[in-house]
Design a protein around this motif. Structure first.
Motif, short mmCIF file in Angstrom:
data_model
loop_
_atom_site.label_atom_id
_atom_site.label_comp_id
_atom_site.label_asym_id
_atom_site.label_seq_id
_atom_site.Cartn_x
_atom_site.Cartn_y
_atom_site.Cartn_z
N GLU A 1 0.82 -1.22 0.00
CA GLU A 1 0.00 0.00 0.00
C GLU A 1 0.85 1.26 0.00
O GLU A 1 0.43 2.28 -0.53
N ASP A 2 2.04 1.17 0.60
CA ASP A 2 2.87 2.39 0.67
C ASP A 2 3.31 2.86 -0.71
O ASP A 2 3.43 4.06 -0.95
N ILE A 3 3.48 1.93 -1.64
CA ILE A 3 3.92 2.32 -2.98
C ILE A 3 2.89 2.00 -4.06
O ILE A 3 3.11 2.24 -5.24
N ALA A 4 1.75 1.44 -3.64
CA ALA A 4 0.67 1.05 -4.56
C ALA A 4 1.19 0.15 -5.69
O ALA A 4 0.88 0.34 -6.87
N ARG A 5 1.99 -0.84 -5.29
CA ARG A 5 2.54 -1.76 -6.29
C ARG A 5 2.48 -3.19 -5.73
O ARG A 5 2.31 -3.38 -4.52
N TRP A 6 2.66 -4.15 -6.61
CA TRP A 6 2.66 -5.55 -6.19
C TRP A 6 4.08 -6.06 -6.03
O TRP A 6 4.96 -5.71 -6.82
N GLU A 7 4.24 -6.89 -5.00
CA GLU A 7 5.55 -7.50 -4.77
C GLU A 7 5.36 -9.01 -4.78
O GLU A 7 4.52 -9.53 -4.04
N LEU A 8 6.10 -9.67 -5.62
CA LEU A 8 5.96 -11.12 -5.76
C LEU A 8 7.22 -11.82 -5.29
O LEU A 8 8.34 -11.33 -5.52
N THR A 9 7.03 -12.96 -4.66
CA THR A 9 8.18 -13.78 -4.28
C THR A 9 8.06 -15.09 -5.03
O THR A 9 6.97 -15.69 -5.07
N THR A 10 9.16 -15.52 -5.63
CA THR A 10 9.11 -16.77 -6.40
C THR A 10 9.80 -17.89 -5.61
O THR A 10 10.54 -17.62 -4.65
N GLY A 11 9.58 -19.10 -6.06
CA GLY A 11 10.17 -20.26 -5.40
C GLY A 11 11.69 -20.27 -5.48
O GLY A 11 12.35 -20.96 -4.72
N THR A 12 12.25 -19.50 -6.42
CA THR A 12 13.71 -19.45 -6.54
C THR A 12 14.28 -18.26 -5.78
O THR A 12 15.44 -17.89 -5.97
N GLY A 13 13.45 -17.62 -4.97
CA GLY A 13 13.95 -16.53 -4.12
C GLY A 13 14.03 -15.19 -4.82
O GLY A 13 14.61 -14.24 -4.29
N GLU A 14 13.42 -15.10 -5.98
CA GLU A 14 13.44 -13.84 -6.73
C GLU A 14 12.34 -12.92 -6.19
O GLU A 14 11.28 -13.41 -5.79
N HIS A 15 12.57 -11.61 -6.21
CA HIS A 15 11.51 -10.66 -5.86
C HIS A 15 11.16 -9.88 -7.11
O HIS A 15 12.05 -9.37 -7.79
N ILE A 16 9.89 -9.77 -7.40
CA ILE A 16 9.45 -8.99 -8.56
C ILE A 16 8.52 -7.91 -8.05
O ILE A 16 7.59 -8.19 -7.29
N VAL A 17 8.79 -6.66 -8.43
CA VAL A 17 7.91 -5.56 -8.06
C VAL A 17 7.30 -5.05 -9.35
O VAL A 17 8.01 -4.85 -10.35
N ALA A 18 5.97 -4.87 -9.37
CA ALA A 18 5.31 -4.43 -10.60
C ALA A 18 4.09 -3.58 -10.26
O ALA A 18 3.48 -3.73 -9.20
N ASP A 19 3.75 -2.67 -11.21
CA ASP A 19 2.54 -1.86 -11.02
C ASP A 19 1.30 -2.74 -11.11
O ASP A 19 0.37 -2.62 -10.33
N LEU A 20 1.30 -3.59 -12.12
CA LEU A 20 0.11 -4.38 -12.43
C LEU A 20 0.43 -5.87 -12.35
O LEU A 20 1.49 -6.31 -12.83
#
Ligand code: N01
Length: 513
Positions: free
Chosen positions: A113-132
């Motif tokens: 909510e602080d940045i109005a974006r999505w944060e994803l965590t993958t099984g390989t330990g990757e972090h993905i931040v995206a608007d949509l």
């Protein structure tokens, strides 16, 4: 490993929905996106299902994207290999390969909510931040194998139809097939030609309609070489499915022609009255997805094939025992027992505004505005989400409608300069009321269990109207249903009024797709 990827859009799933979304982004000049796929290739269910005889029961000219239509003057129903090759071709032609992140499973997706974006965590330990965030994982990918006593004791090979063990040569072996849905219908004629015996365990008979030959005849081929013929044929299939098949789910007279055709088909292919009786459903046609196959019933009449209708009591080390105490040997068990289709997005953890968990919000069954958006989950979309599976037509076409709408949402969000948008509670309530009324008119509420329903009884998967109605409802401007959400907003800003007929936008213009 702790890497971070920063994107405008992240798509989860590389099947028809995910690839179609990728193409739409490319066409809009958006390059900052990734398609995250748990498997090692694109294709979704068409990569996973490799059972013998796997093909599409929807004609190829309709079962393809409108921007990349099949142009075959030879094939009416494509095989699994052809569809997979088609999807690989789409990925290649539209330069989607650099965007693919294969062998990557999304474990968690949280709205920040602080940045109005999505944060994803993958099984390989990757972090993905995206608007949509766009979930395009489909409905039929979580395999279901019933928990029957003794299953672990079986010493032969046992596998699900969607996870075929190609190391197993079935020639001369005793094979048990559990289930009589579309997958069993397609694989039975193939394996019965090889195996010594095939025992088919049926719990409930399915309505079966004949499917024309997979290849066009000489006259059709000649006609299809004429200019514009493919396009016309596609249009005819689209409107034909809507007019002839969609009404089947609405009980009454509209289902009668299909009901008669199914009975005639059964009579023509099964001469034994006892077998015919066992194969005749006692529920209205359309209650479960109809099996479209011309060879399933006739194969059940083969000498080496037996249909068993006594319920399975237990699995033994070398076969299956039914409730009447009969034991039948099996070297191989094929679980053609379908999918956990109502468990949308499982096992991912998806957190929206205020940390709300999607799985808790959906504890009585999943629901989403037009199958694509959920209140409390800004900037998150689904393709082929709840109640958007078309049981009577082409699902790539349904997905294209949703993709066009998601693109309109993205453009609107950018145009108004909002960090996020979210479907309003009002729009969801209105849609829910419409959906409940539409479902109440179908055969599904009174029908027994099927993959169309959540275990608590709600109909969560199929679309209860025609494809044209879906197109019409997705023709509205997103401002009619969505509201802007600012970063750190506890709630959406004041909802905008819902327009019944807001301005149209090109991508949502109904065509036969
Ligand atoms: O799965 P299903 P499917 N003991 O759920 C039986 C699509 N598809 O993989 O009816 C004994 O239809 C179950 O019995 P019952 C298509 O949309 C498309 O065949 O629940 N039996 C049923 O007979 C389709 O609808 C294509 O009583 C048990 C069977 O298993 C969807 O995928 C091709 C049982 C499951 O049938 C799923 O089809 C193939 C138990 N404990 C599939 N549990 C195309 O051509 C379940 N069953 C596009």
């Amino acid at each position: 490993m702790d890497k971070q990827l920063d994107l405008k859009v992240v798509i989860v799933g590389g099947g028809f929905g995910g690839l179609g979304m990728g193409v739409a982004l490319k066409k809009a000049g958006i390059d900052s996106f990734a398609i995250v796929e748990k498997g090692g290739d694109v294709g979704g269910v068409w990569r996973e299902n490799t059972y013998p005889g796997c093909s599409c029961d929807v004609p190829s000219h309709l079962y393809s994207f409108s921007f990349a239509p099949y142009r075959s003057a030879k094939t009416r129903y494509p095989s699994q290999e052809r569809i997979l090759a088609y999807l690989r071709g789409v990925a290649d032609t539209y330069d989607l390969l650099p965007h693919l992140r294969l062998h990557t499973t999304v474990v968690e997706a949280s709205y920040r909510e602080d940045i109005a974006r999505w944060e994803l965590t993958t099984g390989t330990g990757e972090h993905i931040v995206a608007d949509l965030l766009v979930f395009a994982v489909g409905q039929l990918h979580r395999r279901y194998v019933p928990d029957i006593p003794g299953r672990e004791d079986f010493t032969g090979a046992a596998f699900h139809s969607a996870h075929w063990d190609h190391r197993q040569n079935l020639r001369g072996r005793d094979v048990a097939v559990v289930g009589t849905g579309s997958s069993a219908g397609q694989l039975l004629p193939k394996i019965a030609a090889d195996a010594r015996t095939v025992t088919v365990y049926q719990r409930t008979p399915h309505w079966v309609l004949p499917k024309p030959a997979a290849e066009f005849g000489a006259i059709s081929r000649w006609v299809l070489r004429m200019p514009g013929a493919h396009r016309l044929y596609r249009q005819a299939l689209y409107y034909g499915a809507d007019i002839a098949l969609a009404p089947i789910v609405h009980r009454g007279w509209s289902a009668r022609p299909a009901h008669w055709l199914a009975r005639i088909h059964l009579r023509r292919h099964v001469s034994d009255p006892a077998l015919r009786a066992a194969l005749t459903p006692d529920y209205p046609i359309g209650s479960k997805r109809i099996v479209f196959d011309s060879r399933f019933h006739s194969t059940l009449g083969r000498e080496n094939v037996e249909l068993v209708t006594d319920p399975i009591a237990r699995i033994t080390r070398n076969g299956i025992e039914t409730g009447d105490g009969t034991h039948r040997r099996a070297d191989v068990i094929v679980w053609a027992t379908g999918f956990r289709a109502s468990e949308f997005l499982t096992p991912m953890t998806v957190r929206g505004r205020g940390g709300r968990l999607l799985r808790e919000q959906w504890s009585d069954g999943a629901e989403a505005f037009l199958g694509l958006a959920v209140p409390g989950f800004p900037n998150a979309f689904l393709i082929a989400g709840p109640n958007s599976f078309n049981p009577a037509g082409s699902n790539p076409g349904m997905k294209e409608r949703q993709i066009a709408y998601i693109m309109a949402c993205l453009r609107w969000r950018d145009a108004i300069g909002a960090p996020a948008i979210e479907v309003s509670g009002d729009a969801m309530r209105q849609y829910r009321q419409w959906l409940e009324r539409a479902i109440a008119k179908t055969v599904w509420p009174a029908a027994g269990a099927s993959w169309y329903k959540h275990e608590k009884g709600r109909v969560t998967n199929p679309w209860p109207a025609s494809a044209r109605t879906f197109a019409r409802m997705l023709h509205h401007h997103p401002a009619a249903a969505f509201v802007p959400v600012a970063a750190n907003d506890a709630a959406p800003v004041t909802p905008l009024p819902i327009h019944r007929h807001p301005p149209t936008h090109d991508e949502a213009t109904p065509t036969a797709s």
